[in-house]
Design an enzyme around this catalytic site. Structure first.
Site, PDB file in Angstrom:
ATOM      1  N   GLY A   1     -17.256  19.787 -19.321  1.00 26.05           N
ATOM      2  CA  GLY A   1     -16.036  20.175 -20.009  1.00 26.05           C
ATOM      3  C   GLY A   1     -14.860  19.637 -19.232  1.00 26.05           C
TER       4      GLY A   1
ATOM      5  N   GLN B   1      -6.181  18.578 -16.488  1.00 25.71           N
ATOM      6  CA  GLN B   1      -6.985  17.858 -15.501  1.00 25.71           C
ATOM      7  C   GLN B   1      -6.802  16.343 -15.591  1.00 25.71           C
ATOM      8  OE1 GLN B   1     -10.766  20.194 -16.466  1.00 25.71           O
ATOM      9  NE2 GLN B   1     -10.910  19.923 -14.269  1.00 25.71           N
TER      10      GLN B   1
ATOM     11  N   CYS C   1     -15.721  22.703 -10.467  1.00 26.77           N
ATOM     12  CA  CYS C   1     -14.625  22.169 -11.273  1.00 26.77           C
ATOM     13  C   CYS C   1     -14.332  20.748 -10.826  1.00 26.77           C
ATOM     14  CB  CYS C   1     -13.387  23.055 -11.081  1.00 26.77           C
ATOM     15  SG  CYS C   1     -11.970  22.525 -12.058  1.00 26.77           S
ATOM     16  N   LEU C   2     -14.116  19.862 -11.782  1.00 30.17           N
ATOM     17  CA  LEU C   2     -13.813  18.467 -11.452  1.00 30.17           C
ATOM     18  C   LEU C   2     -12.537  18.342 -10.620  1.00 30.17           C
ATOM     19  CD1 LEU C   2     -14.577  16.785 -14.923  1.00 30.17           C
ATOM     20  CD2 LEU C   2     -16.079  16.932 -12.923  1.00 30.17           C
TER      21      LEU C   2
ATOM     22  N   HIS D   1     -14.060  28.755 -19.031  1.00 33.69           N
ATOM     23  CA  HIS D   1     -13.542  27.977 -17.901  1.00 33.69           C
ATOM     24  C   HIS D   1     -12.436  27.019 -18.371  1.00 33.69           C
ATOM     25  CE1 HIS D   1     -14.297  25.658 -13.991  1.00 33.69           C
ATOM     26  NE2 HIS D   1     -13.558  24.812 -14.693  1.00 33.69           N
ATOM     27  N   GLU D   2     -12.690  26.329 -19.497  1.00 32.99           N
ATOM     28  CA  GLU D   2     -11.706  25.355 -19.987  1.00 32.99           C
ATOM     29  C   GLU D   2     -10.456  26.051 -20.546  1.00 32.99           C
ATOM     30  OE1 GLU D   2     -12.206  22.582 -18.875  1.00 32.99           O
ATOM     31  OE2 GLU D   2     -14.367  22.696 -18.545  1.00 32.99           O
TER      32      GLU D   2
ATOM     33  N   HIS E   1      -8.156  26.932 -17.848  1.00 35.06           N
ATOM     34  CA  HIS E   1      -7.340  25.790 -17.393  1.00 35.06           C
ATOM     35  C   HIS E   1      -6.034  25.695 -18.187  1.00 35.06           C
ATOM     36  CE1 HIS E   1      -9.396  23.512 -14.324  1.00 35.06           C
ATOM     37  NE2 HIS E   1     -10.538  23.488 -14.997  1.00 35.06           N
TER      38      HIS E   1
HETATM   39 ZN    ZN Z   1     -12.384  23.163 -14.218  1.00 34.28          ZN
END
Ligand code: ZN
Length: 157
Positions: free
Chosen positions: A49, A54, A92-93, A134-135, A138
């Site tokens: 995701g 991001q 997380c990226l 999670h997304e 963000h």
């Molecule tokens: Zn993340």
């Protein structure tokens, strides 16, 4: 196709509440390009995701990778969640090599708009419910480390 740089912890955009995408912006070249680039960036980074902040964009757009089928969710919101919760490890990226155990509702119902402007209502459970939460976090400037009970650093193999 374009892979965009991923913003990292410390970048203020990750702590900013993203603005809603206006109806007139949906299916515009800008938003369609953003969606395409977010999918490329997510696959390049092997994520499941990714959210617009991001890639440095403060819009309520995220990509969910459901069984290798990525799709965008625009202006998503959780309208219902189960009282039962589950705990699992998240990463997380934007926070490389950091993982933490996060407790979240096991099941959520989400409303969102797709790339063509069609409204969806979807009930998700398990890992998919976790990815949605999670997304969506963000898009509200919230990171998993805010919710994690414990956080560990490890390098990925
Ligand atoms: Zn993340």
């Amino acid at each position: 196709m374009a892979v965009r740089p991923i913003t990292k912890l410390g970048d203020p955009i990750l702590r900013t509440v993203s603005r809603k995408v206006e109806t007139s912006e949906i299916a515009s070249p800008e938003v369609d390009d953003l969606i395409r680039d977010m999918i490329d960036t997510m696959f390049d980074a092997r994520g499941i995701g990714i959210a617009a902040p991001q890639v440095g964009v403060g819009l309520q757009v995220a990509i969910i990778n459901e069984r290798n089928h990525p799709y965008p969710i625009i202006n998503p919101r959780i309208i219902k969640h189960s009282l039962r919760s589950s705990e699992d490890e998240e990463g997380c990226l934007s926070i490389p090599a950091v993982f933490g155990m996060v407790r979240r509702p096991r099941e959520v119902t989400v409303m969102y708009v797709d790339a063509k402007g069609k409204q969806h209502r979807k009930k998700v459970t398990g890992l998919l419910a976790r990815v949605f939460q999670h997304e969506i976090d963000h898009l509200n400037g919230i990171l998993f480390i805010d919710r994690a009970k414990t956080v560990t650093e490890k390098s990925r193999p």
